[in-house]
Design a protein around this motif. Structure first.
Motif, PDB file in Angstrom:
ATOM      1  N   GLY A   1      15.785 -18.323  -8.824  1.00 23.14           N
ATOM      2  CA  GLY A   1      14.350 -18.464  -8.461  1.00 23.14           C
ATOM      3  C   GLY A   1      13.953 -17.215  -7.516  1.00 23.14           C
ATOM      4  N   GLN A   2      14.665 -16.182  -7.600  1.00 22.65           N
ATOM      5  CA  GLN A   2      14.524 -14.931  -6.735  1.00 22.65           C
ATOM      6  C   GLN A   2      14.369 -13.783  -7.439  1.00 22.65           C
ATOM      7  OE1 GLN A   2      17.351 -14.811  -3.290  1.00 22.65           O
ATOM      8  NE2 GLN A   2      18.032 -16.601  -4.292  1.00 22.65           N
ATOM      9  N   VAL A   3      13.756 -12.874  -6.934  1.00 23.95           N
ATOM     10  CA  VAL A   3      13.394 -11.732  -7.541  1.00 23.95           C
ATOM     11  C   VAL A   3      13.651 -10.525  -6.548  1.00 23.95           C
ATOM     12  CG1 VAL A   3      11.376 -12.269  -9.087  1.00 23.95           C
ATOM     13  CG2 VAL A   3      10.892 -11.524  -6.576  1.00 23.95           C
ATOM     14  N   ILE A   4      13.982  -9.261  -6.935  1.00 21.61           N
ATOM     15  CA  ILE A   4      14.085  -8.046  -6.139  1.00 21.61           C
ATOM     16  C   ILE A   4      12.842  -7.109  -6.568  1.00 21.61           C
ATOM     17  CG2 ILE A   4      15.473  -6.110  -5.703  1.00 21.61           C
ATOM     18  CD1 ILE A   4      17.646  -7.474  -6.913  1.00 21.61           C
ATOM     19  N   HIS A   5      12.469  -6.465  -5.179  1.00 20.43           N
ATOM     20  CA  HIS A   5      11.169  -5.988  -5.433  1.00 20.43           C
ATOM     21  C   HIS A   5      11.006  -5.010  -4.240  1.00 20.43           C
ATOM     22  CE1 HIS A   5       8.132  -8.197  -2.992  1.00 20.43           C
ATOM     23  NE2 HIS A   5       9.157  -8.678  -2.624  1.00 20.43           N
ATOM     24  N   ALA A   6      10.249  -3.953  -4.463  1.00 26.78           N
ATOM     25  CA  ALA A   6       9.645  -3.189  -3.324  1.00 26.78           C
ATOM     26  C   ALA A   6       8.408  -3.558  -2.926  1.00 26.78           C
ATOM     27  CB  ALA A   6       9.753  -1.429  -4.059  1.00 26.78           C
ATOM     28  N   PRO A   7       8.144  -4.144  -1.766  1.00 22.94           N
ATOM     29  CA  PRO A   7       6.889  -5.072  -1.417  1.00 22.94           C
ATOM     30  C   PRO A   7       5.996  -4.196  -0.901  1.00 22.94           C
ATOM     31  CG  PRO A   7       9.050  -5.702  -0.316  1.00 22.94           C
ATOM     32  CD  PRO A   7       9.387  -4.243  -0.960  1.00 22.94           C
ATOM     33  N   TYR A   8       5.938  -3.264   0.187  1.00 25.55           N
ATOM     34  CA  TYR A   8       4.683  -2.579   0.583  1.00 25.55           C
ATOM     35  C   TYR A   8       5.229  -1.667   1.641  1.00 25.55           C
ATOM     36  CZ  TYR A   8       5.326  -6.347   3.740  1.00 25.55           C
ATOM     37  OH  TYR A   8       5.906  -7.541   4.894  1.00 25.55           O
ATOM     38  N   PRO A   9       4.410  -0.669   2.098  1.00 26.91           N
ATOM     39  CA  PRO A   9       4.913   0.140   3.070  1.00 26.91           C
ATOM     40  C   PRO A   9       5.225  -0.619   4.320  1.00 26.91           C
ATOM     41  CG  PRO A   9       2.839   0.860   2.188  1.00 26.91           C
ATOM     42  CD  PRO A   9       3.035  -0.456   1.558  1.00 26.91           C
ATOM     43  N   GLY A  10       6.456   0.027   4.937  1.00 22.16           N
ATOM     44  CA  GLY A  10       6.928  -0.770   6.250  1.00 22.16           C
ATOM     45  C   GLY A  10       8.000  -1.511   5.985  1.00 22.16           C
TER      46      GLY A  10
ATOM     47  N   VAL B   1       0.864  -0.925   0.142  1.00 23.55           N
ATOM     48  CA  VAL B   1      -0.039  -0.193  -0.273  1.00 23.55           C
ATOM     49  C   VAL B   1       1.032   1.138   0.072  1.00 23.55           C
ATOM     50  CG1 VAL B   1      -0.191   0.410   2.812  1.00 23.55           C
ATOM     51  CG2 VAL B   1      -2.166   1.078   1.076  1.00 23.55           C
ATOM     52  N   THR B   2       0.426   2.349  -0.560  1.00 24.98           N
ATOM     53  CA  THR B   2       1.346   3.730  -0.583  1.00 24.98           C
ATOM     54  C   THR B   2       1.347   4.302   0.520  1.00 24.98           C
ATOM     55  OG1 THR B   2      -0.517   4.607  -1.940  1.00 24.98           O
ATOM     56  CG2 THR B   2       1.123   3.125  -3.460  1.00 24.98           C
ATOM     57  N   VAL B   3       2.484   5.119   0.816  1.00 26.06           N
ATOM     58  CA  VAL B   3       2.282   6.147   1.771  1.00 26.06           C
ATOM     59  C   VAL B   3       2.555   7.348   1.022  1.00 26.06           C
ATOM     60  CG1 VAL B   3       3.082   4.789   3.578  1.00 26.06           C
ATOM     61  CG2 VAL B   3       4.883   5.604   2.192  1.00 26.06           C
ATOM     62  N   LEU B   4       2.322   8.472   1.324  1.00 28.17           N
ATOM     63  CA  LEU B   4       2.412   9.608   0.744  1.00 28.17           C
ATOM     64  C   LEU B   4       3.531  10.752   0.999  1.00 28.17           C
ATOM     65  CD1 LEU B   4      -1.234  10.805   0.791  1.00 28.17           C
ATOM     66  CD2 LEU B   4      -0.232   9.631  -0.582  1.00 28.17           C
ATOM     67  N   THR B   5       4.055  10.722   2.454  1.00 35.73           N
ATOM     68  CA  THR B   5       5.184  11.267   2.597  1.00 35.73           C
ATOM     69  C   THR B   5       6.078  10.521   3.256  1.00 35.73           C
ATOM     70  OG1 THR B   5       4.127  12.250   4.709  1.00 35.73           O
ATOM     71  CG2 THR B   5       3.771  13.330   2.733  1.00 35.73           C
ATOM     72  N   ALA B   6       7.407  11.127   3.822  1.00 25.53           N
ATOM     73  CA  ALA B   6       8.329  10.350   4.607  1.00 25.53           C
ATOM     74  C   ALA B   6       7.539  10.246   6.021  1.00 25.53           C
ATOM     75  CB  ALA B   6       9.624  11.265   4.700  1.00 25.53           C
ATOM     76  N   ALA B   7       6.953  11.245   6.655  1.00 26.55           N
ATOM     77  CA  ALA B   7       6.140  11.350   7.939  1.00 26.55           C
ATOM     78  C   ALA B   7       5.316  10.224   7.881  1.00 26.55           C
ATOM     79  CB  ALA B   7       5.873  12.578   8.132  1.00 26.55           C
ATOM     80  N   ALA B   8       4.313  10.185   6.717  1.00 27.15           N
ATOM     81  CA  ALA B   8       3.482   9.253   6.780  1.00 27.15           C
ATOM     82  C   ALA B   8       3.998   7.661   6.757  1.00 27.15           C
ATOM     83  CB  ALA B   8       2.680   9.479   5.608  1.00 27.15           C
ATOM     84  N   ALA B   9       5.009   7.616   5.887  1.00 26.02           N
ATOM     85  CA  ALA B   9       5.726   6.407   6.078  1.00 26.02           C
ATOM     86  C   ALA B   9       6.283   5.927   7.413  1.00 26.02           C
ATOM     87  CB  ALA B   9       6.979   6.277   4.973  1.00 26.02           C
ATOM     88  N   THR B  10       6.908   6.852   8.076  1.00 21.93           N
ATOM     89  CA  THR B  10       7.283   6.624   9.361  1.00 21.93           C
ATOM     90  C   THR B  10       6.047   6.143  10.461  1.00 21.93           C
ATOM     91  OG1 THR B  10       8.991   8.002   9.156  1.00 21.93           O
ATOM     92  CG2 THR B  10       8.528   7.422  11.523  1.00 21.93           C
ATOM     93  N   ALA B  11       4.992   6.776  10.268  1.00 29.13           N
ATOM     94  CA  ALA B  11       3.848   6.400  11.011  1.00 29.13           C
ATOM     95  C   ALA B  11       3.329   5.079  10.669  1.00 29.13           C
ATOM     96  CB  ALA B  11       2.781   7.613  10.813  1.00 29.13           C
ATOM     97  N   ALA B  12       3.250   4.978   9.433  1.00 31.81           N
ATOM     98  CA  ALA B  12       2.606   3.776   8.952  1.00 31.81           C
ATOM     99  C   ALA B  12       3.598   2.436   9.304  1.00 31.81           C
ATOM    100  CB  ALA B  12       2.557   3.725   7.368  1.00 31.81           C
TER     101      ALA B  12
ATOM    102  N   MET C   1      16.536  -0.175   0.742  1.00 31.30           N
ATOM    103  CA  MET C   1      15.862   1.009   0.484  1.00 31.30           C
ATOM    104  C   MET C   1      14.214   1.103   0.728  1.00 31.30           C
ATOM    105  SD  MET C   1      18.248   3.334  -0.362  1.00 31.30           S
ATOM    106  CE  MET C   1      19.545   3.246  -1.257  1.00 31.30           C
ATOM    107  N   PRO C   2      13.668   2.194   1.476  1.00 33.24           N
ATOM    108  CA  PRO C   2      12.391   1.871   1.893  1.00 33.24           C
ATOM    109  C   PRO C   2      11.219   2.128   0.572  1.00 33.24           C
ATOM    110  CG  PRO C   2      13.030   4.354   2.161  1.00 33.24           C
ATOM    111  CD  PRO C   2      14.387   3.585   1.793  1.00 33.24           C
ATOM    112  N   TYR C   3      10.260   1.557   0.825  1.00 34.07           N
ATOM    113  CA  TYR C   3       8.941   1.629  -0.155  1.00 34.07           C
ATOM    114  C   TYR C   3       8.246   2.925   0.294  1.00 34.07           C
ATOM    115  CZ  TYR C   3       4.610   0.745  -2.404  1.00 34.07           C
ATOM    116  OH  TYR C   3       3.389   0.868  -3.193  1.00 34.07           O
ATOM    117  N   VAL C   4       8.158   3.855  -0.803  1.00 34.25           N
ATOM    118  CA  VAL C   4       7.516   5.064  -0.670  1.00 34.25           C
ATOM    119  C   VAL C   4       6.474   5.150  -1.776  1.00 34.25           C
ATOM    120  CG1 VAL C   4       7.500   7.645  -0.556  1.00 34.25           C
ATOM    121  CG2 VAL C   4       9.283   6.098   0.727  1.00 34.25           C
ATOM    122  N   TRP C   5       5.235   5.459  -1.834  1.00 36.25           N
ATOM    123  CA  TRP C   5       4.194   5.570  -2.772  1.00 36.25           C
ATOM    124  C   TRP C   5       4.867   6.634  -3.972  1.00 36.25           C
ATOM    125  CZ3 TRP C   5      -0.666   8.837  -2.561  1.00 36.25           C
ATOM    126  CH2 TRP C   5      -1.358   8.565  -3.860  1.00 36.25           C
ATOM    127  N   GLY C   6       4.902   6.363  -4.925  1.00 32.77           N
ATOM    128  CA  GLY C   6       5.113   7.214  -6.242  1.00 32.77           C
ATOM    129  C   GLY C   6       6.570   7.489  -6.267  1.00 32.77           C
TER     130      GLY C   6
END
Length: 338
Positions: free
Chosen positions: A310-319, A10-21, A240-245
């Protein structure tokens, strides 16, 4: 939840939102241990919310990409209108000068002017020049009419583009609200868990490997291809962190990681995961090679890059952070070779 699936991000909108999420959500597992204490219904609810949020993120990325294109279209249209208006103004000025000269001459009948002229031969020479000027003036008038019609058409097209841009902005805002709503709902669901249940989620999330897997092909074996360069870029983004957009270099969403990795290899990918599915040739999973794109779900709402073995690299979800996971972590696996 079936063991072959992982929940959608799920996406997060800002760094602050990412931290809270991150603090509120913890991590969402591919499959929680039933012994961990988390109710199956809660796991299913969170999984659904993350998947719906990722689908809304895909819609946001599409709408935002369209808005960017429309902004460029509107800018070009406005520049073209300005240049066209300058041409029309110059043409009007030139025609106005000729008309003024004719007015000042009094508009005397040519035959009478010839009779009154003290130098008829000189007058005839001037009259011949005047005829040519009049002919050119007629051509200039016709050209001015054409420019005015073109200018009117450009104004109409620019107006349409502006209306479409406003619609696209509305669509972007709608998807943004949807993602924010899904994130807030997921936080409420997870906040209802006990500490032990949340710890179960956190333990289950460790199936993702945040460090380089020694079973992966050595970097030297990947060769000089552009696909290899994309894999090397993706490896450098692990942790690296997942951040929406976000499309890098210090944060990513799933399709943003692919855009950034392939840009490092000199290839421009579409912004959305659904478009990335068709950015190259489809191949069977059994033939996947490092650098291939791997999309998931029937709507291709999640994407990763194949890293080998058999492995992939991806940005999974917030958090969560960019990491390695099994290639079959979700359903409806599609492999695309760019």
């Amino acid at each position: 939840m079936a063991s072959h699936r992982r929940p959608a991000r799920v996406t997060v909108l800002t760094a602050a939102a990412a931290t809270a999420a991150t603090a509120a959500l913890g991590a969402v597992p591919a499959h929680a241990d039933p012994g961990g204490g988390a109710p199956e219904a809660t796991r299913a609810t969170v999984d659904r919310l993350y998947q719906e949020a990722e689908q809304a993120t895909e819609g946001y990325n599409k709408a935002d990409e369209k808005a960017d294109q429309l902004r460029r279209t509107v800018s070009l249209a406005q520049d073209s209108l300005a240049r066209g208006q300058e041409r029309v103004n110059r043409m009007r000025g030139a025609l106005g000068s000729v008309a003024g000269a004719q007015y000042r001459s009094g508009g005397i009948d040519p035959a009478l002017a010839l009779l009154l002229s003290s130098d008829p031969e000189s007058y005839l020479d001037r009259a011949t020049v005047l005829d040519r000027v009049t002919a050119r003036q007629g051509a200039a008038l016709a050209e001015l009419r054409g420019e005015l019609r073109k200018l009117a058409q450009q104004r109409t097209e620019a107006g349409r583009a502006l209306v479409e841009l406003e619609r696209s902005r509305t669509e972007v805002a709608r998807h943004k609200r949807t993602v924010e709503g899904k994130l807030a709902e997921a936080r409420r669901v997870l906040a209802s868990l006990s500490d032990d249940e949340r710890a179960g989620y956190e333990r289950a999330s460790r199936s993702g490997r945040d460090s380089l897997d020694t079973d992966l092909p050595p970097l030297a074996d990947l060769g000089p291809s552009r696909a290899a360069a994309a894999v090397i870029a993706a490896r450098s983004a692990v942790g690296m962190p997942y951040v929406w957009g976000a499309t890098g270099p210090s944060a990513f969403d799933c399709s943003g990681l692919m855009v950034w990795s392939y840009r490092k290899a000199g290839i421009a990918l579409p912004r959305t995961s659904s478009a990335q599915r068709y950015a190259g040739r489809r191949i069977p999973l059994s033939q996947a090679q490092p650098g291939d794109l791997v999309t998931y779900r029937s709507d291709a709402s999640h994407v990763a890059i194949y890293a080998g073995n058999g492995q992939v690299i991806h940005a999974p979800y917030p958090g969560a952070r960019v990491r390695y996971d099994p290639v079959n972590m979700m359903s409806h696996v599609t492999v695309t070779r760019v």
